[in-house]
Design a protein around this motif. Structure first.
Motif, PDB file in Angstrom:
ATOM      1  N   MET A   1       0.851  -1.199   0.000  1.00  0.00           N
ATOM      2  CA  MET A   1       0.000   0.000   0.000  1.00  0.00           C
ATOM      3  C   MET A   1       0.877   1.235   0.000  1.00  0.00           C
ATOM      4  SD  MET A   1      -2.805  -0.381   2.924  1.00  0.00           S
ATOM      5  CE  MET A   1      -4.333  -1.207   2.733  1.00  0.00           C
ATOM      6  N   LYS A   2       0.574   2.186  -0.876  1.00  0.00           N
ATOM      7  CA  LYS A   2       1.360   3.423  -0.923  1.00  0.00           C
ATOM      8  C   LYS A   2       0.463   4.612  -0.604  1.00  0.00           C
ATOM      9  CE  LYS A   2       2.702   7.243  -3.265  1.00  0.00           C
ATOM     10  NZ  LYS A   2       1.971   8.237  -4.089  1.00  0.00           N
ATOM     11  N   PHE A   3       0.931   5.490   0.274  1.00  0.00           N
ATOM     12  CA  PHE A   3       0.177   6.693   0.623  1.00  0.00           C
ATOM     13  C   PHE A   3       0.927   7.932   0.148  1.00  0.00           C
ATOM     14  CE2 PHE A   3      -1.329   3.463   3.490  1.00  0.00           C
ATOM     15  CZ  PHE A   3      -2.703   3.661   3.467  1.00  0.00           C
TER      16      PHE A   3
ATOM     17  N   ARG B   1      10.872  13.322  -9.032  1.00  0.00           N
ATOM     18  CA  ARG B   1       9.695  13.839  -8.347  1.00  0.00           C
ATOM     19  C   ARG B   1       8.489  12.921  -8.564  1.00  0.00           C
ATOM     20  NH1 ARG B   1       9.523  18.821  -6.148  1.00  0.00           N
ATOM     21  NH2 ARG B   1       7.988  17.731  -4.870  1.00  0.00           N
ATOM     22  N   GLY B   2       7.714  12.761  -7.532  1.00  0.00           N
ATOM     23  CA  GLY B   2       6.555  11.870  -7.602  1.00  0.00           C
ATOM     24  C   GLY B   2       6.945  10.403  -7.574  1.00  0.00           C
ATOM     25  N   GLY B   3       8.209  10.128  -7.237  1.00  0.00           N
ATOM     26  CA  GLY B   3       8.758   8.774  -7.377  1.00  0.00           C
ATOM     27  C   GLY B   3       8.278   7.742  -6.362  1.00  0.00           C
ATOM     28  N   SER B   4       7.480   8.138  -5.375  1.00  0.00           N
ATOM     29  CA  SER B   4       7.035   7.135  -4.389  1.00  0.00           C
ATOM     30  C   SER B   4       6.125   6.071  -5.005  1.00  0.00           C
ATOM     31  CB  SER B   4       6.296   7.807  -3.230  1.00  0.00           C
ATOM     32  OG  SER B   4       7.180   8.648  -2.543  1.00  0.00           O
ATOM     33  N   ASP B   5       5.363   6.439  -6.035  1.00  0.00           N
ATOM     34  CA  ASP B   5       4.553   5.418  -6.729  1.00  0.00           C
ATOM     35  C   ASP B   5       5.485   4.362  -7.310  1.00  0.00           C
ATOM     36  OD1 ASP B   5       2.265   7.040  -6.410  1.00  0.00           O
ATOM     37  OD2 ASP B   5       2.596   8.043  -8.333  1.00  0.00           O
ATOM     38  N   PHE B   6       6.579   4.835  -7.884  1.00  0.00           N
ATOM     39  CA  PHE B   6       7.566   3.939  -8.505  1.00  0.00           C
ATOM     40  C   PHE B   6       8.197   3.051  -7.425  1.00  0.00           C
ATOM     41  CE2 PHE B   6      11.687   3.989 -11.285  1.00  0.00           C
ATOM     42  CZ  PHE B   6      11.344   2.771 -11.846  1.00  0.00           C
TER      43      PHE B   6
ATOM     44  N   ALA C   1      -0.475  12.640 -16.567  1.00  0.00           N
ATOM     45  CA  ALA C   1      -1.463  12.393 -15.510  1.00  0.00           C
ATOM     46  C   ALA C   1      -0.702  12.151 -14.206  1.00  0.00           C
ATOM     47  CB  ALA C   1      -2.335  11.189 -15.860  1.00  0.00           C
ATOM     48  N   LYS C   2      -0.657  13.188 -13.377  1.00  0.00           N
ATOM     49  CA  LYS C   2       0.198  13.174 -12.193  1.00  0.00           C
ATOM     50  C   LYS C   2      -0.203  12.077 -11.207  1.00  0.00           C
ATOM     51  CE  LYS C   2       1.722  16.333  -8.620  1.00  0.00           C
ATOM     52  NZ  LYS C   2       0.920  16.815  -7.493  1.00  0.00           N
ATOM     53  N   VAL C   3      -1.408  11.560 -11.367  1.00  0.00           N
ATOM     54  CA  VAL C   3      -1.934  10.570 -10.424  1.00  0.00           C
ATOM     55  C   VAL C   3      -1.051   9.315 -10.340  1.00  0.00           C
ATOM     56  CG1 VAL C   3      -3.543   9.584 -12.126  1.00  0.00           C
ATOM     57  CG2 VAL C   3      -4.088   9.440  -9.686  1.00  0.00           C
TER      58      VAL C   3
HETATM   59 MG    MG Z   1       2.223  11.479  -6.708  1.00  0.00          MG
END
Ligand code: MG
Ligand code: ADP
Ligand code: ASP
Length: 469
Positions: free
Chosen positions: A7-9, A209-214, A267-269
């Motif tokens: 799970m990622k928050f 940036r935004g790399g936590s999804d990755f 899509a930044k999501v």
């Molecule tokens: Mg993000």
């Protein structure tokens, strides 16, 4: 690991003590009946604040730095106070303070040197995620869940491209199996930092940036997870960014390929590279709203049950740069110039979002993210320094006044007349099209327009293709 849930928050889901408690409840619900690994982002705006602090330090603005350090401390001390009391609070605050102090030491070093080396930035900026792991572990403890904070610097192995590193999956798998599998098997919830890792020789790195999804998808892959749930602040992946298009609708199911195209095109999501580590094993992903967990969200699957006959979504990005390279002399072989330019781009891990060329002038242009521009121009100027000095090439041209939009959907394949309708809708808004690209998969039509025209064009396409609810 059998039935592991990752799970990622994201930042907003970790945005305050209250939000962290809500996230911890979602974790606890699952941890009762299966092993769970949690990946956390920094609290919202914290990464910006950390980067901004270091910029002020580099510029010699001590007061600016101090103000930002105070803000960081205040934000985390508030969260700490909201989550804990008594002895627990003391212990948590002492952990958070030591991370904040470590950050401050690096930032003061930058202030002293007047220089902000990328490797120091990477070491310092993961502080946001590290702080978050301890906050989450504390919130879990309150719910009777045994959470253990882990710094991904000790697990995720990457190359040494600071600020935009790529993971080395096999080495990461070995570390994850050695370090995390025993914790998970003994019933502990691992709370891992998103965004960061370390190179083979142990230098701290970040994934962009935004790399936590990755990070989350890397962990899902190397731990052989059953599912990955990405918790964010919207109801799932939508037919357009809800901030731009009021009647955007939630997509119940999309394919890896569609999700990846959407992410790559703005899509930044989802972070663009999120899907890649999951493809081989076909691990399903859910994008869900931590503010409305009862809503179904979007399921991202390897293959579509029914691809349909129209696009699924339209997306856009404006923080891009159009870079043009043009030989000034017929002596230069255009194809070789292109090959050398691409090699330079590859060395920075930059991604080409769109590419067009003119065979007559031997010139070509490509679109990249603005964040990648400094590294790219530096490489290109280095690669072509002789040609540029002696006038064999025109100076490298960079146009920042552009934006990209992309229409995405597996169902677009072979849909006759669709491209025509899309271009007509855009031109009806008097938007000039600078360039167009459609991959051979026919999954995406990408259009480059002037920056000011992007929003108009997105709305026009969304309406024309009836993508709304
Ligand atoms: Mg993000
Ligand atoms: P997190 O902090 O959880 O990682 P982000 O801010 O990175 O969240 O991503 C979520 C945001 O992405 C949403 O608030 C929304 O404005 C934006 N977004 C852009 N395009 C889309 C889309 N097609 N579907 C859903 N959200 C989108
Ligand atoms: N905190 C990092 C960022 O803001 C990573 C992330 O949130 O995914 O870029």
């Amino acid at each position: 690991m059998k039935n592991l849930l990752v799970m990622k928050f994201g930042g907003t889901s970790m945005g305050s003590a209250e939000r962290i408690e809500a996230a911890a409840r979602l974790v606890a619900d699952q941890a009762r009946h299966r092993p769970v690994a949690v990946i956390v982002s920094a609290m919202s705006k914290v990464t910006d604040l950390l980067l901004d602090s270091m910029k002020h330090a580099e510029g010699g603005d001590e007061q600016g730095l101090n103000e930002r350090l105070a803000k960081l401390a205040e934000k985390h001390s508030e969260a700490c106070a909201g989550l804990t009391e008594g002895e627990e609070r003391k212990q948590l605050w002492s952990r958070l303070s030591s991370i904040l102090e470590e950050f401050e030491r690096i930032a003061r070093g930058i202030l002293m040197l007047g220089e902000r080396p990328p490797r120091s930035v990477d070491e310092a900026v993961a502080a946001g995620e590290r702080l978050s792991t301890f906050l989450m572990a504390a919130a879990l403890r309150k719910l009777g869940v045994d959470g253990v904070a882990v710094n991904s610097r000790d697990v995720v192995v990457t190359d040494s491209v600071f600020g935009n590193a790529s993971p080395m999956i096999e080495q990461t798998r070995e570390k994850a199996q050695a370090l995390l599998a025993p914790l998970l098997s003994s019933g502990r919830v691992t709370v891992l930092t998103g965004f960061n890792g370390a190179s083979l020789n142990g230098r701290p790195t970040t994934l962009g940036r935004g790399g936590s999804d990755f990070s989350a998808s890397i962990y899902a892959s190397v731990l052989d997870a059953q599912e990955l749930w990405i918790w964010t602040d919207v109801d799932g992946i939508m037919s357009a960014d809800p901030r731009l298009v009021k009647d955007a609708s939630v997509l119940h199911e999309i394919t890896y390929a569609e999700a990846a195209e959407l992410a790559y095109n703005g899509a930044k999501v989802l972070h663009p590279r999120t899907l890649a580590p999951l493809v081989e094993k076909g691990i399903p992903v859910w994008s869900k709203n931590s503010f409305a967990p009862e809503k179904p969200g979007t399921r991202i699957v390897p293959k579509a049950a029914a691809p349909g006959t129209k696009p699924r979504a339209v997306t856009s990005m404006t923080n891009v740069a159009l870079v043009s390279i043009e030989p000034a002399s017929a002596v230069l072989n255009g194809t070789k110039v292109m090959a050398r330019a691409l090699e330079g781009l590859a060395a920075t891990n930059a991604e080409i979002l769109a590419l067009s060329s003119s065979s007559y002038q031997q010139s070509f242009s490509f679109l990249i993210r603005q964040t990648e521009l400094p590294a790219v121009t530096e490489r290109l100027e280095e690669a072509f320094s002789l040609e540029l000095t002696h006038g064999y090439m025109h100076p490298i041209d960079v146009d920042l006044d552009v934006g990209l939009l992309a229409v995405v959907g597996e169902g677009m394949k072979g849909a006759a007349g669709l491209a025509g309708r899309i271009f007509t809708a855009v031109s009806r808004e008097k938007v000039n099209i600078i360039s167009i690209a459609q991959g051979s998969s026919e999954l995406t039509i990408a259009i480059v327009v002037r920056k000011n025209d992007v929003e108009k064009a997105v709305r026009a396409i969304h309406a024309e293709c009836a993508l709304g609810s």
